[in-house]
Design an enzyme around this catalytic site. Sequence first.
Site, PDB file in Angstrom:
ATOM      1  N   CYS A  42      26.522  -5.699 -47.602  1.00 40.58           N
ATOM      2  CA  CYS A  42      25.697  -6.884 -47.809  1.00 40.58           C
ATOM      3  C   CYS A  42      26.331  -8.002 -47.002  1.00 40.58           C
ATOM      4  CB  CYS A  42      25.702  -7.227 -49.302  1.00 40.58           C
ATOM      5  SG  CYS A  42      24.896  -8.788 -49.702  1.00 40.58           S
ATOM      6  N   TRP A  80      18.669 -15.775 -42.316  1.00 35.90           N
ATOM      7  CA  TRP A  80      18.979 -15.518 -43.705  1.00 35.90           C
ATOM      8  C   TRP A  80      17.706 -15.681 -44.550  1.00 35.90           C
ATOM      9  CZ3 TRP A  80      18.588 -19.041 -47.790  1.00 35.90           C
ATOM     10  CH2 TRP A  80      18.949 -18.501 -49.033  1.00 35.90           C
ATOM     11  N   ASP A 107      18.164 -11.287 -49.220  1.00 33.04           N
ATOM     12  CA  ASP A 107      18.121 -11.994 -50.501  1.00 33.04           C
ATOM     13  C   ASP A 107      16.686 -12.325 -50.887  1.00 33.04           C
ATOM     14  OD1 ASP A 107      20.812 -11.933 -50.951  1.00 33.04           O
ATOM     15  OD2 ASP A 107      21.218 -13.886 -50.071  1.00 33.04           O
ATOM     16  N   ASP A 129      30.309  -7.954 -49.816  1.00 36.29           N
ATOM     17  CA  ASP A 129      29.492  -9.035 -49.266  1.00 36.29           C
ATOM     18  C   ASP A 129      30.253  -9.777 -48.163  1.00 36.29           C
ATOM     19  OD1 ASP A 129      27.344 -10.780 -49.033  1.00 36.29           O
ATOM     20  OD2 ASP A 129      27.214 -11.166 -51.182  1.00 36.29           O
ATOM     21  N   MET A 130      29.556 -10.600 -47.398  1.00 38.50           N
ATOM     22  CA  MET A 130      30.158 -11.379 -46.306  1.00 38.50           C
ATOM     23  C   MET A 130      29.213 -12.545 -46.074  1.00 38.50           C
ATOM     24  SD  MET A 130      30.994 -12.267 -43.089  1.00 38.50           S
ATOM     25  CE  MET A 130      32.186 -12.061 -41.808  1.00 38.50           C
ATOM     26  N   LYS A 145      29.881  -3.574 -54.178  1.00 37.76           N
ATOM     27  CA  LYS A 145      29.002  -4.320 -53.274  1.00 37.76           C
ATOM     28  C   LYS A 145      29.908  -5.218 -52.437  1.00 37.76           C
ATOM     29  CE  LYS A 145      25.394  -7.891 -53.363  1.00 37.76           C
ATOM     30  NZ  LYS A 145      24.331  -8.511 -54.161  1.00 37.76           N
TER      31      LYS A 145
HETATM   32  C1  GLA Z   1      24.871 -13.108 -51.323  1.00 43.42           C
HETATM   33  C2  GLA Z   1      24.176 -11.811 -51.688  1.00 43.42           C
HETATM   34  C3  GLA Z   1      23.558 -11.931 -53.067  1.00 43.42           C
HETATM   35  C4  GLA Z   1      24.638 -12.289 -54.064  1.00 43.42           C
HETATM   36  C5  GLA Z   1      25.330 -13.564 -53.657  1.00 43.42           C
HETATM   37  C6  GLA Z   1      26.514 -13.845 -54.539  1.00 43.42           C
HETATM   38  O1  GLA Z   1      23.940 -14.125 -51.099  1.00 43.42           O
HETATM   39  O2  GLA Z   1      23.232 -11.454 -50.732  1.00 43.42           O
HETATM   40  O3  GLA Z   1      22.932 -10.730 -53.425  1.00 43.42           O
HETATM   41  O4  GLA Z   1      25.559 -11.225 -54.153  1.00 43.42           O
HETATM   42  O5  GLA Z   1      25.796 -13.496 -52.324  1.00 43.42           O
HETATM   43  O6  GLA Z   1      27.188 -14.987 -54.229  1.00 43.42           O
END
Ligand code: GLA
Length: 698
Positions: free
Chosen positions: A501, A175, A523, A451-452, A449
């Site tokens: 994402c 990460w 990130d 996310d996970m 978007k």
């Molecule tokens: C992840 C994504 C970020 C953002 C955060 C929000 O880390 O990669 O871009 O969206 O979650 O909690």
Amino acid sequence: MPIHAISETAWVLETKNTAYALALNDQGALVHTYWGARLPHPSDYPMPPRSEGYASFNGPGHLWREEYPAYGGGLKYTEPCLKVSFADGVRDCWLSFAQVEVDAQSCKLIVRLHDPTYGLEAHLEYTAHEACDIIERGGFIRCDRGQATLERAFSAQWHLPYGDAYRLTHFTGRWNDEFILRREPLAHGVKVLESRRLTTSHHHHPSFFLDRGTADEDQGEVWFGTLAYSGNWKLCAEVTDFGSTRLSLGINDWDFAWELSAGQTFRLPSCFGGYSAAGFGQASRNLHELIRARLPNPNAPRKVLFNSWEVSYFAVDVESQKHYAELAAELGVELFVMDDGWFKGRLYDNAGLGDWTPDPQKFPDGLKPLIDHVKNLGMDFGLWVEPEMVNPDSDLYRQHPDWVLHFPNRPRTTARNQLILNLARADVRQHLMDALSRLLRENAIDFIKWDMNRNASEVGWGADGPPQGDARQIWVAYTDGLYELWGGLARQFPHVTWQTCSGGGGRVDAAMLTLADQAWISDNTDPTRRLPMQDSYSYVFPLNTLESWVTDMGAPYLPLTLRFHVSMAGVLGIGANITRWNDSQKALAKRLIAQYKQLRPIIQRGKVYRLLSAQPPATTSALLVLDDRADEGVLFVYRTYAPSPTLPTALRLRGLIPEARYRLDGLGEKSGAAWMHSDALLSLDNFESRLLRLKRID
Ligand code: GLA
């Protein structure tokens, strides 16, 4: 016609420049015979060697280069694609040839292998993607009668030309530090890359490039490929004790079992493989063409976006977001994305996930007032969701604590204060389908978007146990469930553009990129780390999938121009706190955004040439993107930190028409041949960057 039968027992798939051949050997086994440059005559392709070389420690099968080896059938100890247990306790599978079929229309060769004693069939599909020199492999395993448990079912085994001195290029990371390019000799034995995390993962990537140690961007033979799968996967790169090199790729067999009853099938995710006679650059361009064509919207221009995350974190509300939207619109932003923090109870990362309705305190009248404002400013509206997750502090979890992945009698380990909903369960999928459909129906949302934000632990069905089959089916059933849910929403809301994402680049692969058009690859937005990361990403994925934001990382030390130029080599976004930008910064941003919009047809859809690698320890890198006809191009040149004094950077362009004349901003006019074969010198200061336009002028 790209697929020919060379004889009754040998076949070849031909693409524009390459060929892939297979045949039955003297024992009737389906073996690999050729993968490389296309040859003039069908009879040029080699026939399998005579089956020999057995001893009491190796059977003849150990030496075969089988296309789809099963565990069983004599003394074979190399990596199999298939391992099966039958209901009577037999764990030995003998796959023999059953049938072949050429489907000219879909450019497919279908080979059926079977174990007639048990009625198990491997239905292997080979598709020739002619224009981009790539072979797709997939198909399914079918049980015709009785019962069988699959313990491994890979998608493909790729055999390299004879030899044991290959070099593997692949990507590792974690990460906040994804896509680190690794290049290492393959030694005897098996090198395993894999994910056991329920996602493609930040840590390894299911893509490979193999060469003989001497290929570079422009020359040398490279065999490459990628698996289109977003759950647990495994890659075994094997150099056998007889010096033969092969690479097997598919769904991970770790903690895996899949029960098949009569009439049931198990689908194998597609695995793509290609051959380039012109180095890594050509391999990447071929992959780009393939992956781009499979995107939901291959050709739609990707909009310049603003994302609220690094500006607001969880503190979003109507007024602050309206204010950012106004500032973003003034700069020329086209898509305003509100990130995390907008939904019920979401003050921090410890609550709210699972309850996909606007937080009544932050958005007392719902999202409509903000969306209307954004649309009145002439922008699209996008929203962040994390559908697979739930916080224990949420209405959803209070109602359905049994819906998360867990084992009875075991703790449920939270990560970022969240648990994972079991998408293998039909009721969970139905709930998410209803909740997300309502959100998309009731609000004019153009972009999601998805996310996970954690990896898996305690991957169990809870006290209920699995609805059927082996409990270990959960990993694959989850990924199937994810595809079903996301695919269903995409079909219901075809106007929505999707971004994949997973805490940055934790789930970017050739399957995700059939659902999502864009990916958030990390990130980490520090330009000096982004440069090598984007360089690695471009080995596999096209630039119109690469979202890259200008943020405050690197500010104020790194010039805003450098930060923009890094993000402009992809899908440009802004994630910086633009309320703090002064007038001259805003004017610069406005000018660069306008320039980006003008150049984006080339940048997003053009052919990529990595002129100077950005991989460490490089301090100067250059990327050229050319339109399809090599009439126009955009050249990015970056310098990070190099101790003075230095020589000017020497650049040689690529991909031009030798006899055509071209002008390169500020560097003059020359023939394509001259730009490609003589050095153009450019002096850059530390942390300086240039964006130069190239134009054909004759
Ligand atoms: C992840 C994504 C970020 C953002 C955060 C929000 O880390 O990669 O871009 O969206 O979650 O909690």
